[in-house]
Design a protein around this motif. Structure first.
Motif, PDB file in Angstrom:
ATOM      1  N   GLY A   1       0.834  -1.192  -0.053  1.00  0.00           N
ATOM      2  CA  GLY A   1      -0.103  -0.181  -0.140  1.00  0.00           C
ATOM      3  C   GLY A   1       0.732   1.313   0.123  1.00  0.00           C
ATOM      4  O   GLY A   1       0.364   2.444  -0.304  1.00  0.00           O
TER       5      GLY A   1
ATOM      6  N   PRO B   1       2.382   3.183  -3.829  1.00  0.00           N
ATOM      7  CA  PRO B   1       2.005   4.347  -5.051  1.00  0.00           C
ATOM      8  C   PRO B   1       2.149   5.761  -4.361  1.00  0.00           C
ATOM      9  O   PRO B   1       2.188   6.659  -4.995  1.00  0.00           O
ATOM     10  CB  PRO B   1       0.561   4.062  -4.752  1.00  0.00           C
ATOM     11  CG  PRO B   1      -0.021   2.709  -4.361  1.00  0.00           C
ATOM     12  CD  PRO B   1       1.146   2.395  -3.568  1.00  0.00           C
ATOM     13  N   LEU B   2       2.479   5.795  -2.898  1.00  0.00           N
ATOM     14  CA  LEU B   2       2.716   7.121  -2.477  1.00  0.00           C
ATOM     15  C   LEU B   2       4.309   7.372  -2.167  1.00  0.00           C
ATOM     16  O   LEU B   2       4.572   8.294  -1.680  1.00  0.00           O
ATOM     17  CB  LEU B   2       2.064   7.268  -0.945  1.00  0.00           C
ATOM     18  CG  LEU B   2       0.714   7.285  -1.397  1.00  0.00           C
ATOM     19  CD1 LEU B   2      -0.068   7.255   0.248  1.00  0.00           C
ATOM     20  CD2 LEU B   2       0.420   8.839  -1.676  1.00  0.00           C
TER      21      LEU B   2
ATOM     22  N   PHE C   1       9.069  13.336  -1.567  1.00  0.00           N
ATOM     23  CA  PHE C   1       8.759  14.753  -1.946  1.00  0.00           C
ATOM     24  C   PHE C   1       8.748  15.340  -0.484  1.00  0.00           C
ATOM     25  O   PHE C   1       9.366  16.251  -0.552  1.00  0.00           O
ATOM     26  CB  PHE C   1       7.568  14.929  -2.641  1.00  0.00           C
ATOM     27  CG  PHE C   1       7.237  16.514  -3.079  1.00  0.00           C
ATOM     28  CD1 PHE C   1       7.820  17.162  -4.150  1.00  0.00           C
ATOM     29  CD2 PHE C   1       5.927  17.046  -2.422  1.00  0.00           C
ATOM     30  CE1 PHE C   1       7.601  18.409  -4.290  1.00  0.00           C
ATOM     31  CE2 PHE C   1       5.735  18.234  -2.800  1.00  0.00           C
ATOM     32  CZ  PHE C   1       6.559  18.932  -3.839  1.00  0.00           C
ATOM     33  N   THR C   2       7.532  15.011   0.129  1.00  0.00           N
ATOM     34  CA  THR C   2       7.652  15.776   1.685  1.00  0.00           C
ATOM     35  C   THR C   2       8.774  15.498   2.168  1.00  0.00           C
ATOM     36  O   THR C   2       9.245  16.434   2.956  1.00  0.00           O
ATOM     37  CB  THR C   2       6.468  15.154   2.597  1.00  0.00           C
ATOM     38  OG1 THR C   2       5.907  13.710   1.909  1.00  0.00           O
ATOM     39  CG2 THR C   2       5.513  15.937   2.754  1.00  0.00           C
TER      40      THR C   2
ATOM     41  N   LEU D   1       0.682   6.083   9.196  1.00  0.00           N
ATOM     42  CA  LEU D   1      -0.571   6.450   8.734  1.00  0.00           C
ATOM     43  C   LEU D   1      -1.209   5.614   7.832  1.00  0.00           C
ATOM     44  O   LEU D   1      -2.444   5.014   8.036  1.00  0.00           O
ATOM     45  CB  LEU D   1      -0.782   7.901   8.621  1.00  0.00           C
ATOM     46  CG  LEU D   1      -0.932   9.056   9.545  1.00  0.00           C
ATOM     47  CD1 LEU D   1      -0.693  10.478   8.914  1.00  0.00           C
ATOM     48  CD2 LEU D   1      -2.151   8.708  10.251  1.00  0.00           C
ATOM     49  N   ILE D   2      -0.473   5.372   6.783  1.00  0.00           N
ATOM     50  CA  ILE D   2      -1.021   4.842   5.633  1.00  0.00           C
ATOM     51  C   ILE D   2      -1.210   3.180   6.196  1.00  0.00           C
ATOM     52  O   ILE D   2      -2.240   2.400   5.624  1.00  0.00           O
ATOM     53  CB  ILE D   2       0.132   4.740   4.344  1.00  0.00           C
ATOM     54  CG1 ILE D   2      -0.073   6.367   3.882  1.00  0.00           C
ATOM     55  CG2 ILE D   2      -0.400   4.065   3.431  1.00  0.00           C
ATOM     56  CD1 ILE D   2       1.268   6.698   3.166  1.00  0.00           C
TER      57      ILE D   2
END
Lengths: 266, 178
Positions: free
Chosen positions: A69, A72-73, A79-80, A119-120
């Motif tokens: 999961g 994809p992030l 980036f963050t 969190l994810i």
């Protein structure tokens, strides 16, 4: 292609995590997310990590499913992290042109990565161990108090279950219309943005017409079976809050207290 | 059909299902980073708002995102952002079209919708989403990220969405109001 898409990511099982009542599980997930946002020290995140892996182990969901999961992030996380790494002021460790690396930047960036990752993972865990139908039911029961002030709770839940029921049907329909238009020479994949947006119109008009027709038929069918909203409606499967839910809630409250305590020490 | 409300409920539900389906037909935008994708999943909400009322359009957005939450990969943040942005567009366009039930009203409504969507995007990103993920970003950096990174994308998305709505609403409305 389109037909292969499955909605939701439920991983069937009978573990203690699966058996927690859906409504309680949503509340627990929200509470857990709040705890993750509160956590500020590395010790607190260590506790969060230990707890998350413990719940994953309990749930019998393979760990690679939960980690998948995150994929994809990945871009978003990097980036963050980079943003936090270079944009935080503080003690400068290393400087090259406008790039400036600070002690605080490194700490914040790593805490931020940990926060996003857990969190994810925790929300994925909720959707892995609860079926979409059970989640819908949980949301309806969670919103019941809002019904007192006139919010159409039952109707919302009904619409959500209808939507879940019709997504596969409409996916098939979309696939069929797309193929029919492609056989007539339509091209959805290439060309400029405007061209691609234009190509969607011959797909969308029949799709909407068929969807409206289905809505019509469904309304008639429901009316014929004397559907009259949520009042006095009974269910085949009643879900009740039981012992396991209280145990889970108790564990999470103790855990939250531990995280808050460890925040101070770190 | 005696029960008008039931008809609205089923139309809204099916439009939400259609919106979820349309989410899968995403086209990556040229010139933008790959994780910003153009999806036309707000279209059923706008059509629904025009056809049966602005609040029902917002419900379509809500249900779409609730359904999408069952397979969330962004810890609900993506869904919340999508809802705030989509609902402001739908609500604004729907209310104006309800007041002025003409082609001109639709154009004005959609234009207002685009603006409110861009505004909601700025507010949502600036006040809620960025602070959650990068709380100690300097103000200036935050503002420039929102204005150059997110606003043009929302504006472009709104324009394309409005153009498609104007094209397909006419052929559909004859079927809707039978």
């Amino acid at each position: 292609m389109l037909r292969d898409i499955t909605l939701g990511q439920y991983f069937p099982g009978n573990s203690p995590v699966h058996r927690i009542d859906a409504m309680v599980k949503i509340i627990l997930a929200v509470l857990y997310m709040t705890v993750i946002f509160i956590a500020k020290s590395f010790l607190a995140y260590g506790l969060v990590a230990a707890f998350t892996f413990f719940v994953i182990f309990l749930s019998t969901v393979p760990i690679r499913f939960v980690l998948r999961g995150l994929k994809p992030l990945l871009i978003f996380i990097v980036f963050t992290a980079v943003l936090n790494l270079f944009m935080t002021g503080g003690t400068v460790i290393w400087q090259w042109g406008f790039l400036r690396l600070t002690r605080e930047g490194i700490i914040y960036a790593s805490l931020m990565i940990l926060r996003v990752v857990f969190l994810i993972m925790s929300t994925s865990l909720l959707t892995y161990t609860t079926s979409p139908i059970a989640l819908t039911d949980g949301i309806e029961r969670l919103l019941t108090p809002l019904g007192k002030i006139g919010f159409p709770t039952h109707e919302l839940a009904m619409m959500m279950s209808i939507a879940l029921r019709f997504i596969p049907t409409l996916l098939e329909e979309t696939d069929k219309i797309m193929k029919a238009q492609m056989a007539r020479g339509a091209d959805f994949k290439t060309g400029s943005l405007i061209k691609r947006a234009k190509a969607l119109i011959p797909l969308l008009v029949p799709l909407f017409i068929s969807a409206f027709r289905r809505a019509d038929e469904l309304a008639v069918a429901m009316e014929c079976r004397c559907y009259r909203g949520g009042k006095n409606r009974t269910r085949l499967h009643e879900s009740k809050v039981g012992r396991i839910d209280f145990i889970a809630l108790g564990i999470l409250i103790v855990f939250s207290a531990l995280v808050i305590l460890s925040n101070k020490s770190g | 059909m005696k029960n008008k409300r039931l008809k609205k409920v089923t139309v809204t539900a099916i439009m939400a299902a259609l919106a979820t389906v349309l989410m899968f037909i995403e086209t990556p935008l040229p010139l933008f980073p790959p994780f910003l994708k153009l999806d036309i999943s707000d279209l059923p909400a706008v059509i629904c708002a025009f056809a049966i009322g602005p609040l029902w359009g917002v419900l379509v957005e809500l249900i779409k995102n609730l359904v999408h939450m069952t397979s969330t990969q962004t810890a609900l943040v993506g869904e919340t952002a999508n809802f705030i942005v989509g609902a402001s567009f739908t609500l604004c366009a729907g209310i104006i079209y309800k007041k002025r039930h003409t082609k001109k009203g639709a154009v004005v409504g959609l234009a207002a919708g685009i603006l409110s969507m861009a505004l909601a995007g700025v507010v949502a990103n600036y006040l809620i989403l960025l602070p959650l993920y990068s709380p100690n970003l300097p103000e200036a950096e935050k503002a420039s990220l929102v204005f150059y990174g997110i606003t043009p994308f929302n504006l472009l998305k709104g324009v394309i969405l409005s153009a498609i709505t104007l094209f397909i609403y006419k052929p559909l409305s004859s079927i809707l109001h039978r």
